[in-house]
Design a protein around this motif. Structure first.
Motif, short mmCIF file in Angstrom:
data_model
loop_
_atom_site.label_atom_id
_atom_site.label_comp_id
_atom_site.label_asym_id
_atom_site.label_seq_id
_atom_site.Cartn_x
_atom_site.Cartn_y
_atom_site.Cartn_z
N TRP A 108 0.82 -1.21 0.00
CA TRP A 108 0.00 0.00 0.00
C TRP A 108 0.86 1.26 0.00
O TRP A 108 1.92 1.29 0.62
N PHE A 109 0.35 2.28 -0.66
CA PHE A 109 0.77 3.64 -0.36
C PHE A 109 -0.34 4.23 0.47
O PHE A 109 -1.50 4.27 0.03
N VAL A 110 -0.02 4.64 1.67
CA VAL A 110 -1.00 5.27 2.55
C VAL A 110 -0.52 6.70 2.76
O VAL A 110 0.48 6.92 3.45
N GLY A 111 -1.20 7.65 2.12
CA GLY A 111 -0.71 9.02 2.19
C GLY A 111 0.73 9.06 1.68
O GLY A 111 1.03 8.55 0.61
N GLN A 112 1.61 9.61 2.49
CA GLN A 112 3.02 9.72 2.10
C GLN A 112 3.88 8.61 2.69
O GLN A 112 5.05 8.85 3.03
N THR A 113 3.28 7.44 2.88
CA THR A 113 4.08 6.33 3.41
C THR A 113 3.84 5.05 2.62
O THR A 113 2.84 4.92 1.92
N VAL A 114 4.78 4.13 2.77
CA VAL A 114 4.62 2.80 2.20
C VAL A 114 4.24 1.86 3.33
O VAL A 114 4.84 1.88 4.39
#
Lengths: 308, 306, 136
Positions: free
Chosen positions: B72-78
């Motif tokens: 997943w990419f969740v916002g600006q994170t992996v």
């Protein structure tokens, strides 16, 4: 040369064309094909064709178009100016293969290698000239691969046209040199004015030649490596230079079609199929359970968990 | 192309992507934080994850959509863990059934709080506090009231009638939603038959029964099949693992020698140190579509080859 | 295996403060947990076509589409900030962010209704049929 159609979306391939000189529709013509930017790890690869009436060959020769690689950038720009001024009898067309097109083609599930991509692009451009009514009689092609096979392929594809494929054709046939100049000028301009669609702020434009061996290029690639995404679309991800840098300094990414050597591949195949075969819910830790998850759930890859 | 790296297990998982029923996360009520708990799965008899929320006690099931090679990419994170968790309301009776069935073998009426308890799964007794539990126990048990106290005894007949209603409702929903109840994904062609008219009404009923059976012991599942007057399939079709879409680039490989040996379990474990290029390409071919897994286990394979 | 008596509390009061985030489900496994320049590299380069979205990741072509959370459901990203020392202790997770839609990406294949994640979204409705109360 108006590059704006490509610059409006530099992630895809784009064709730029000159007007077709009237004389090319009535007189027998020769056509040259060359490419620019095959080797660099940065920027597009540009395929160019140039065509003119066979009767104008001497005129073209006299204008001193020579292999674009032996020319300086300024000389090339000047020669392109000359070609442009001769639009009454010289026409050209370019296919800009964006670095993103190159990456995604070469890394496709069904691999589409650079040679096939090059050949298809060349064929499309010749077909474009024919479709535009250019009376083609002779085609000269520069190649890096085996010339004979390519020549047979093109001759078959375009019956009635005399096809000559030669390594270094750009220094042998002026019409190929002209094509080479058009392609190289376009490639240089595109690289120079590259518009990064990524939100990268100010990007240093001192890329060097773009060849992996150039220290400037190497330094740029090191500086702009993003651990997760790797690079902007300006970089050809299919080049081993880029791959190696991402492997060593970036985050590892696994795809379902990653190549594995026979042993690991066979093992994984085995493990995976076994898991799918038993596909017991609840972690499958219960030996005595022979329960087969209903296909509603297995089709949807839904399963129970035993821990968060 | 650079050599591919081995996958390192994901050890530091600390975040989860969840799609949860609004009823699980309502914030109006005080002191009603939901919690993930482990309870005995009626099918596997092992631990599975569920969610209970206190206050107005409700049970939820937790299922994960999980497919290899996802993140997943969740916002600006992996988030490396590419699973998608579903938290859906669950009928607590399914989890209580095994306890009642077991106690029912003694044939006497008992207080349910003495029946629905499990040393291995302490949260189990909380099932009884689910708002729905006590009011719906009569679907699966006979009730007796003595001196203001309630006693229960498992009833197979009631249970079957209750489950039949569930199956019938499921049947309606499957048809209404046009769920494909055929053999599902055909290995390589990947064609799904969607037209309702192609199915026999029994296909839907059987499918509905199969889904409800995900919550029932094998015995109950069989009894329900009988109750629905569906004949038991004597030789169920050989279960095939869902096979991957075939890669076009790896289409037919000309076999220069007898390749059946590559299908033996021996090969999978210990491939020869050096392989010819033909062998290598064979090893890469997705064999799931060529031979069923069962052939790995079948002693017949070797015999047939002679 | 961890102990069956420990539970994991979900601190739902954190839902109120949780930020809405953009979610992308990728067709590859990224061996990383942590920050990445998603908006700069991914969001900025997504092309919206009529039937699908396209983007590239690591030089591979992706095709995707938006999926909306089923009605009556909310998307949550749960996060565990303090892991307990032993599996006997209760754990707590908080709602770090919320979402009502996500974008899933296929490797080169155009998105369609047979994609497993699209089919998985059937689950809440069918769960209701399995688990909803039965009338007498």
């Amino acid at each position: 040369m108006d590059l704006s159609p490509f610059e409006s979306d530099n992630s895809v391939s784009c064709r730029l064309v000159s007007e077709i000189p009237d004389v090319c529709r009535t007189e027998d013509c020769c056509l040259g094909i060359d490419e620019a930017g095959r080797g660099p790890v940065l920027g597009p690869m540009v395929y160019g064709i140039c065509f003119c009436p066979v009767s104008k060959k001497q005129e073209l020769k006299d204008s001193k178009v020579a292999d674009s690689k032996t020319l300086s950038e300024v000389e090339r720009e000047n020669l392109f100016q000359k070609i442009d001024e001769s639009k009454s009898y010289i026409g050209w067309a370019l296919q800009i293969l964006s670095p993103n097109t190159i990456s995604t083609s070469m890394l496709q599930r069904t691999k589409y290698n650079l040679n096939a991509l090059s050949h298809d692009t060349a064929i499309d451009l010749v077909q474009y000239a024919l479709d535009s009514g250019v009376q083609l009689k002779e085609v000269f092609v520069d190649t890096v691969g085996p010339a004979d096979k390519y020549e047979v392929k093109l001759s078959k594809r375009f019956p009635g046209i005399d096809v000559t494929v030669r390594p270094k054709a750009d220094s042998l046939f002026p019409i190929v040199s002209a094509a080479s100049i058009c392609a190289k000028v376009a490639r240089d301009r595109v690289v120079k004015g590259w518009n990064f669609s990524e939100d990268m702020g100010d990007v240093e434009t001192d890329y060097g030649s773009g060849y992996p061996s150039d220290p400037k290029t190497k330094a740029w690639l090191l500086k702009y490596l993003e651990p997760v995404f790797g690079y902007p679309q300006f970089v050809r991800f299919s080049w081993s230079t880029a791959q190696t840098l991402m492997d060593s300094k970036g985050v590892t990414v696994h795809w379902d079609d990653d190549e594995e050597d026979g042993e690991k591949g066979a093992q994984r195949q085995n493990n995976k199929s076994m898991l799918a075969y038993f596909s017991a819910s609840a972690g499958g830790k219960d030996q005595k359970s022979t329960h087969q998850t209903h296909r509603f759930f297995s089709d949807r890859r839904l399963k129970s968990l035993d821990t968060l | 192309m650079a050599t591919k790296k081995k996958r390192i297990p994901n050890m530091q998982n600390d975040s989860w992507v969840v799609i949860a029923a609004d009823s699980a996360i309502e914030t109006q009520k005080q002191d009603s934080d939901p919690a993930f708990v482990r309870l005995r799965n009626p099918v596997t008899d092992a631990a599975s994850l569920y969610m209970l929320r206190s206050g107005d006690v409700q049970l939820f099931e937790v299922k994960a959509f999980e497919e290899d090679f996802h993140s997943w990419f969740v916002g600006q994170t992996v988030q490396r863990d590419g699973r998608l968790l579903f938290v859906t309301p669950m009928d607590p009776l399914y989890l209580m059934l095994p306890y009642l069935v077991k106690a029912g073998k003694e044939g006497k009426f008992q207080p349910v709080d003495q029946v629905v308890m499990d040393e291995d799964f302490p949260a189990c007794s909380r099932l009884l506090s689910c708002t729905r539990s006590l009011s719906s126990l009569h679907h699966i048990a006979e009730e007796k009231e003595v001196g203001g106290l309630k006693f229960h005894r498992y009833s197979q007949e009631k249970t079957m009638n209750w489950l039949k209603k569930k199956v019938e409702r499921m049947d309606t929903v499957l048809k209404a939603r046009n769920i494909s109840v055929g053999e599902g994904v055909k290995s390589t062609t990947y064609i799904r038959v969607k037209s309702e008219s192609d199915y026999h009404p029994e296909d839907y009923l059987r499918y509905a029964h199969g889904m409800i059976s995900e919550y029932l012991s094998e015995d109950l599942s069989k009894a329900l099949l009988k109750h629905l007057q569906l004949p038991e399939l004597t030789s169920p079709k050989e279960p095939e693992p869902p096979s991957k879409k075939r890669k076009l680039s790896e289409l037919p490989v000309e076999a220069e020698e007898d390749y059946t040996k590559f299908n033996s379990a021996d090969f999978a474990r210990k491939p020869p140190k050096k392989m010819t290029s033909a062998q290598k390409s064979l090893a890469k071919v997705d064999k799931t579509g060529m031979k069923s897994m069962s052939s790995f286990f079948s002693p017949k394979v070797k015999a047939e080859k002679k | 295996m961890s102990c069956n008596s420990s539970v994991t509390w979900v601190n739902v009061s954190s839902v109120g403060q949780a930020q809405r985030v953009q979610l992308h489900l990728l067709p590859c496994e990224i061996e990383h947990n942590g920050p990445a320049q998603v908006s700069q590299y991914l969001t900025a380069t997504i092309k919206d076509c009529k039937l699908e979205k396209t983007v590239s990741f690591r030089g591979r072509g992706l095709k995707g589409q938006e999926l909306i959370c089923p009605q009556g459901y909310t998307g949550l990203v749960l996060k565990e900030t303090n892991k307990p020392g032993s599996d006997q202790e209760d754990r707590t997770v908080k709602v770090a962010s919320v979402f009502d839609k996500l974008i899933y990406w296929n490797l080169e294949t155009p998105p369609n209704s047979d994609d497993t994640v699209v089919m998985a979204m059937d689950w809440p409705d069918l769960a209701e049929a399995i688990h909803g109360p039965v009338e007498d």
